[in-house]
Design a protein around this motif. Structure first.
Motif, PDB file in Angstrom:
ATOM      1  N   ARG A   1      55.931   8.622 -44.810  1.00  0.00           N
ATOM      2  CA  ARG A   1      56.650   8.135 -43.770  1.00  0.00           C
ATOM      3  C   ARG A   1      58.052   7.434 -44.314  1.00  0.00           C
TER       4      ARG A   1
ATOM      5  N   LYS B   1      45.043   2.173 -37.209  1.00  0.00           N
ATOM      6  CA  LYS B   1      45.365   3.507 -37.771  1.00  0.00           C
ATOM      7  C   LYS B   1      45.845   4.505 -36.709  1.00  0.00           C
TER       8      LYS B   1
ATOM      9  N   SER C   1      51.348  12.097 -44.214  1.00  0.00           N
ATOM     10  CA  SER C   1      50.488  10.964 -44.227  1.00  0.00           C
ATOM     11  C   SER C   1      51.374   9.668 -44.141  1.00  0.00           C
ATOM     12  N   TRP C   2      50.542   8.591 -43.768  1.00  0.00           N
ATOM     13  CA  TRP C   2      51.245   7.144 -43.387  1.00  0.00           C
ATOM     14  C   TRP C   2      52.090   6.825 -44.707  1.00  0.00           C
ATOM     15  N   ASP C   3      51.693   6.887 -45.717  1.00  0.00           N
ATOM     16  CA  ASP C   3      52.564   6.253 -46.857  1.00  0.00           C
ATOM     17  C   ASP C   3      53.749   7.468 -47.505  1.00  0.00           C
TER      18      ASP C   3
ATOM     19  N   TRP D   1      54.419   6.145 -33.520  1.00  0.00           N
ATOM     20  CA  TRP D   1      53.263   5.782 -33.771  1.00  0.00           C
ATOM     21  C   TRP D   1      53.162   4.251 -33.982  1.00  0.00           C
TER      22      TRP D   1
ATOM     23  N   PHE E   1      48.682   6.279 -36.741  1.00  0.00           N
ATOM     24  CA  PHE E   1      49.108   7.254 -37.242  1.00  0.00           C
ATOM     25  C   PHE E   1      48.240   8.340 -37.871  1.00  0.00           C
ATOM     26  N   ASP E   2      47.145   7.856 -38.307  1.00  0.00           N
ATOM     27  CA  ASP E   2      46.215   8.452 -38.882  1.00  0.00           C
ATOM     28  C   ASP E   2      45.300   9.242 -37.917  1.00  0.00           C
ATOM     29  N   ASN E   3      45.163   8.653 -36.746  1.00  0.00           N
ATOM     30  CA  ASN E   3      44.205   9.129 -35.507  1.00  0.00           C
ATOM     31  C   ASN E   3      45.222   9.540 -34.570  1.00  0.00           C
ATOM     32  N   ASP E   4      46.477   9.769 -34.878  1.00  0.00           N
ATOM     33  CA  ASP E   4      47.377  10.485 -34.089  1.00  0.00           C
ATOM     34  C   ASP E   4      47.493   9.886 -32.540  1.00  0.00           C
TER      35      ASP E   4
END
Length: 286
Positions: A273, A236, A269-271, A231, A238-241
């Protein structure tokens, strides 16, 4: 996502672009590794020396190939037992395979299992980076039939930096003229995965010959979007895939028949990774 329940008499093999092994370890990779119960890892974008790899991954058998430019690229194979043989060449000296191609042979109950950690150039349209990518993909196309000869058990893993199909990129329409989703790049994968020995019409209009390899992820998940493995850091994604599926397990037919499980280790979650890529894990019966 929870790890797969261990299949008896199997090898659990992961491909991971770590985006710098030392940073990945600092950010939590070892916690993931302990829970994932991996037997062999193919790592890309290691950006470290052999000494640095051993320092951050103690207790593992490690072979690696560093890039010519320090702090760039780099591939490794990390395993519970040492490989029987190691090779780093991919064609002649015109190919920049340093830190991008590492072949290892393991004993699998009297048979040889060849595992490759590969890191294809990202490329950039109209630049020398893209020229290097074409040369590298050409070399792969020449090497793959040799690895697959006589019903061999072989697996090419890594960040191959090409989304093969529209299912492999969320925003594919906006990327048809960008490196990673160019029709000519995708046509290589049409041939890699086409029926062995049969004529293959590439998405770019080319005609070639199928090599018969199997995209384990696509076979396992079927005709669905993704699941993605990388991603962008923009917005966003990652958050939205809004991702790309560019990390692969490509198996010879004989090995593909042994697949018993497959999953993407996408962070919760993003944080949480520890790399911008997710681990790609498969379980192979032995």
């Amino acid at each position: 996502m929870p790890a797969l329940e261990r299949v008896p008499d199997s090898l659990r093999i992961a491909s991971i672009n770590v985006n710098g092994i030392r940073a990945a370890v600092r950010n939590g990779m070892l916690d993931w590794l302990e829970s994932a119960d991996i037997d062999i890892m193919a790592l890309q974008e290691v950006r470290a020396t052999a000494e640095q790899l051993h320092a951050v991954l103690p207790g593992w058998e490690i072979v690696n190939d560093e890039a010519v430019a320090k702090g760039r690229a780099g591939v490794a194979v990390v395993s519970r037992v040492a490989p029987q043989a190691v090779r780093t060449e991919l064609g002649d000296d015109s190919i920049d395979s340093a830190g991008r191609w590492l072949e290892t042979d393991f004993d699998l109950g009297g048979s040889t299992l060849t595992l490759v950690s590969a890191y294809v150039h990202s490329g950039a349209v109209g630049t020398p980076k893209q020229d290097a990518k074409w040369v590298f993909l050409d070399a792969m196309e020449q090497r793959m039939p040799q690895l697959a000869a006589d019903g061999a058990l072989a697996l090419i893993m890594g960040d191959l930096n090409v989304g093969h199909r529209e299912l492999d990129i969320r925003n594919w329409r906006g990327n048809v003229k960008n490196a990673g989703f160019l029709p000519r790049e995708r046509a290589y994968f049409d041939r890699f995965l086409g029926e062995a020995g049969a004529p293959v019409d590439g998405v770019d209009g080319s005609t070639g010959t199928g090599l018969g390899w199997v995209d384990v992820g696509r076979r396992f998940h079927g005709e669905v979007d993704g699941p993605y493995t990388w991603w962008s850091s923009r917005g966003k994604a990652f958050d939205n895939d809004t991702g790309w599926r560019i990390d692969y397990h490509l198996a010879t037919p004989a090995l593909a028949e042994r697949v018993r499980g497959y999953w993407i280790g996408r962070a919760a979650s993003w944080d949480t990774r520890w790399s911008d890529h997710a681990p790609v894990v498969a379980e192979y019966a032995v």
